[in-house]
Motif scaffolding. Structure first.
Motif, PDB file in Angstrom:
ATOM      1  N   ILE A  42      -0.258 -19.611  15.696  1.00 56.95           N
ATOM      2  CA  ILE A  42       0.904 -20.520  15.736  1.00 56.95           C
ATOM      3  C   ILE A  42       0.517 -21.877  15.149  1.00 56.95           C
ATOM      4  O   ILE A  42       1.244 -22.461  14.343  1.00 56.95           O
ATOM      5  N   GLU A  43      -0.662 -22.348  15.557  1.00 53.20           N
ATOM      6  CA  GLU A  43      -1.131 -23.647  15.064  1.00 53.20           C
ATOM      7  C   GLU A  43      -1.268 -23.628  13.540  1.00 53.20           C
ATOM      8  O   GLU A  43      -0.902 -24.589  12.856  1.00 53.20           O
ATOM      9  N   TYR A  44      -1.787 -22.520  13.040  1.00 50.05           N
ATOM     10  CA  TYR A  44      -1.938 -22.371  11.594  1.00 50.05           C
ATOM     11  C   TYR A  44      -0.588 -22.523  10.893  1.00 50.05           C
ATOM     12  O   TYR A  44      -0.457 -23.262   9.916  1.00 50.05           O
ATOM     13  N   ILE A 206      -0.787 -14.161   6.475  1.00 56.83           N
ATOM     14  CA  ILE A 206      -1.229 -15.400   7.114  1.00 56.83           C
ATOM     15  C   ILE A 206      -1.734 -16.321   6.014  1.00 56.83           C
ATOM     16  O   ILE A 206      -1.130 -17.340   5.716  1.00 56.83           O
ATOM     17  N   GLN A 207      -2.821 -15.919   5.371  1.00 52.90           N
ATOM     18  CA  GLN A 207      -3.460 -16.770   4.365  1.00 52.90           C
ATOM     19  C   GLN A 207      -2.490 -17.209   3.262  1.00 52.90           C
ATOM     20  O   GLN A 207      -2.528 -18.348   2.819  1.00 52.90           O
TER      21      GLN A 207
ATOM     22  N   PRO C  99     -11.181 -14.967   9.781  1.00 51.49           N
ATOM     23  CA  PRO C  99     -11.159 -15.856   8.610  1.00 51.49           C
ATOM     24  C   PRO C  99     -11.262 -17.325   9.015  1.00 51.49           C
ATOM     25  O   PRO C  99     -10.807 -17.718  10.088  1.00 51.49           O
ATOM     26  N   SER C 100     -11.848 -18.126   8.123  1.00 49.61           N
ATOM     27  CA  SER C 100     -12.127 -19.519   8.468  1.00 49.61           C
ATOM     28  C   SER C 100     -10.860 -20.372   8.552  1.00 49.61           C
ATOM     29  O   SER C 100     -10.884 -21.455   9.142  1.00 49.61           O
ATOM     30  N   TYR C 101      -9.754 -19.887   7.962  1.00 50.28           N
ATOM     31  CA  TYR C 101      -8.537 -20.701   8.004  1.00 50.28           C
ATOM     32  C   TYR C 101      -7.862 -20.677   9.376  1.00 50.28           C
ATOM     33  O   TYR C 101      -6.929 -21.428   9.619  1.00 50.28           O
ATOM     34  N   LEU C 102      -8.342 -19.807  10.254  1.00 52.18           N
ATOM     35  CA  LEU C 102      -7.836 -19.839  11.636  1.00 52.18           C
ATOM     36  C   LEU C 102      -8.809 -20.637  12.490  1.00 52.18           C
ATOM     37  O   LEU C 102     -10.010 -20.379  12.473  1.00 52.18           O
TER      38      LEU C 102
END
Lengths: 287, 126, 104
Positions: A42-44, A206-207, C99-102
């Motif tokens: 969620i934060e992402y 996501i990414q 993954p590092s983006y999390l």
């Protein structure tokens, strides 16, 4: 007699050790509880799409695809899944050959989609709504329905429609190592790269959520499960979540798994958990 | 004696001929020659959805409806002074960035080595 | 007349030797296809099978039946490599790495 007892004790001990080992690897490899995963994701998204309220993710890609949103809203005025809902209602109300109905299996129905997917202690596995529907049919001497295309989507569309407004609330019951293991398995599936193109679910959803692949905006994982079954223009029909999983796997050139097999059920468990708190708004329509 | 040798040679030729007839590979070479330069062929491969499909993620001059997942493919010679580095990047992008979203075109044989050469030629020309 | 017979004999000889060679490569094609299927199954055992591997093996089998053993072997080898890649891809991720983006 004594010998047998000793043997079972050893077996029990081994089983315990194995379980403990499994639990340990599960924890040690991810360092996070389901709730930590959900919050982190969620934060992402909050950082990636500033100002979009969490509840908007129930609308999937249209939370941020403002261009696509207009045509989506126009389609929703004359929903292409309406016939499916009607057919589903007839299915729900028509008794089986033995005189019983779906209601006998699901006393909380038809507005009960929020109870799935769930960990079933007796069966020791994740039970999804389509699986529960077929278990009900088979218990009543009816043939199971196919899991990707066809009339399963009618009954699912009706149940989804009746369940609108309820909120996703997947539970991973405490003291049920199997449930947590199923969640972890789904999570691992989600983050594992597969296929010749070497994508994981997370790579796109996501990414790169919100980025365009050719002219298609990539949808966010958050909210993926709220609107199924879904009418897709590409299919020209309403289809199940596992049909969509199959399509995704094929696109990355991985061999898809069986609809309602363990892989996809566990993936659904993880993915739906992420959407906890989001409103159910199925059936939906998509490009 | 001479006759036998000649007979053997002839039979050898006949054998080669029948074998050659069963190999369609020769045709592909002929087709390659017709198609034009490496850069042109590389462009075709880069734009094709089934082959490079670079446009899925990269903006490229002349490309219709490109994606925006990855940087536009411009000024490639200043970004990759060494062409071999560019080729290696297309071959296995995960070496430089383990979290890349780019398919491993060479390592996983999405493109053949000769296709990869042509795509590299084309990208390098941008 | 004599020459015609000789020529015929030569062609027949040439053809038979090709057939003999071909018979040898049918076995090679069968072996290659078997190896490919084994590699495919190994990848599947770790949930790493790719989409087209099974199809390529089927193509190889059909090509073999048509007698084009070289092409059958080529296809089978391609499928075998896909099986290997799929297996290695899955094995390299046996331990989940977030993954590092999390951020946690």
């Amino acid at each position: 007699m004594k010998k047998i007892l000793v043997k079972t004790k050893i077996q029990k001990l081994t089983a315990c050790l194995l379980l403990a080992g499994m639990a340990f690897t599960a924890v040690s490899s991810v360092f996070a509880s389901p709730e930590q995963d959900r919050k982190s994701i969620i934060e992402y998204f909050e950082t990636r799409f500033v100002g979009i309220p969490l509840s908007e993710y129930a609308n999937g890609v249209y939370a941020y695809d403002t261009v696509g949103r207009e045509s989506w809203e126009a389609i929703e005025e004359f929903p292409p899944y309406e016939i499916a809902i009607e057919k589903g209602q007839t299915m729900w109300e028509t008794p089986f050959a033995n005189g019983k109905t779906y209601k006998d299996c699901f006393p909380d129905g038809p507005a009960f989609a929020d109870q799935y997917p769930r960990w079933d202690k007796k069966q020791a596995k994740v039970v999804t709504l389509p699986l529960a529907i077929n278990q009900c049919r088979e218990a009543n001497g009816e043939k199971p329905l196919k899991y990707k295309k066809g009339s399963i989507n009618d009954i699912l569309a009706y149940i989804a429609y009746e369940s609108r407004g309820k909120k996703t609330h997947v539970v991973i019951p405490e003291g049920e190592p199997g449930a947590l293991a199923a969640y972890e398995d789904g999570k691992k599936f989600f983050f594992t790269r597969r296929g010749q193109l070497n994508f994981s679910c997370a790579t796109c959803h996501i990414q790169n959520a919100g980025n365009r692949i050719r002219s298609d905006n990539l949808s966010p994982a958050l909210g993926h499960t709220t609107h199924f079954p879904v009418y897709r223009s590409k299919w020209g029909a309403v289809g199940t979540l596992h049909r969509r999983f199959t399509g995704c796997n094929k696109q990355v050139r991985a061999k898809p798994f069986k609809a309602q097999g363990e892989e996809y059920r566990n993936l659904e468990y993880f993915l739906t958990y992420l959407s906890n708190g989001l409103e159910l708004n199925g059936p939906g329509s998509r490009k | 004696m001479v006759k036998t040798i000649r007979g053997l040679t002839l039979s050898g030729v006949a054998m080669l001929l029948t074998t050659a007839l069963m190999l369609p590979a020769i045709q592909t070479h002929a087709a390659d020659a017709v198609k034009g330069s490496n850069i042109e062929q590389g462009k075709e491969l880069a734009f094709s959805r089934k082959k490079g499909n670079c446009l899925a993620c990269h903006m490229i001059k002349d490309g219709v409806s490109p994606g925006n997942i990855a940087p536009p493919l411009v000024m490639m010679k200043s970004r990759f002074p060494d062409k071999n580095v560019l080729r290696a990047q297309i071959w296995d992008a995960s070496k430089r960035n383990p979290e890349t979203a780019m398919p491993l075109f060479g390592k996983y044989e999405v493109l053949t080595e000769s296709e990869l050469d042509k795509v590299t030629d084309f990208i390098y020309s941008l | 007349m004599k020459l015609a017979i000789k020529l015929l004999l030569i062609v027949v000889l040439g053809f038979t030797s090709t057939v003999i060679l071909a018979a040898a490569s049918d076995k090679a094609a069968q072996d290659a296809i078997a190896a490919a299927d084994q590699a495919r199954k190994k990848a599947a055992s770790v949930k790493g099978e790719w989409r087209d591997t099974g199809k390529i093996i089927k193509q190889a089998e059909q090509t073999r039946k048509k007698g084009d053993f070289d092409k059958a072997i080529k296809l089978a080898n391609k499928a075998e490599r896909q099986g290997k890649y799929g297996y290695e891809q899955a094995m390299s991720q046996q331990t989940l790495k977030m993954p590092s983006y999390l951020k946690y």
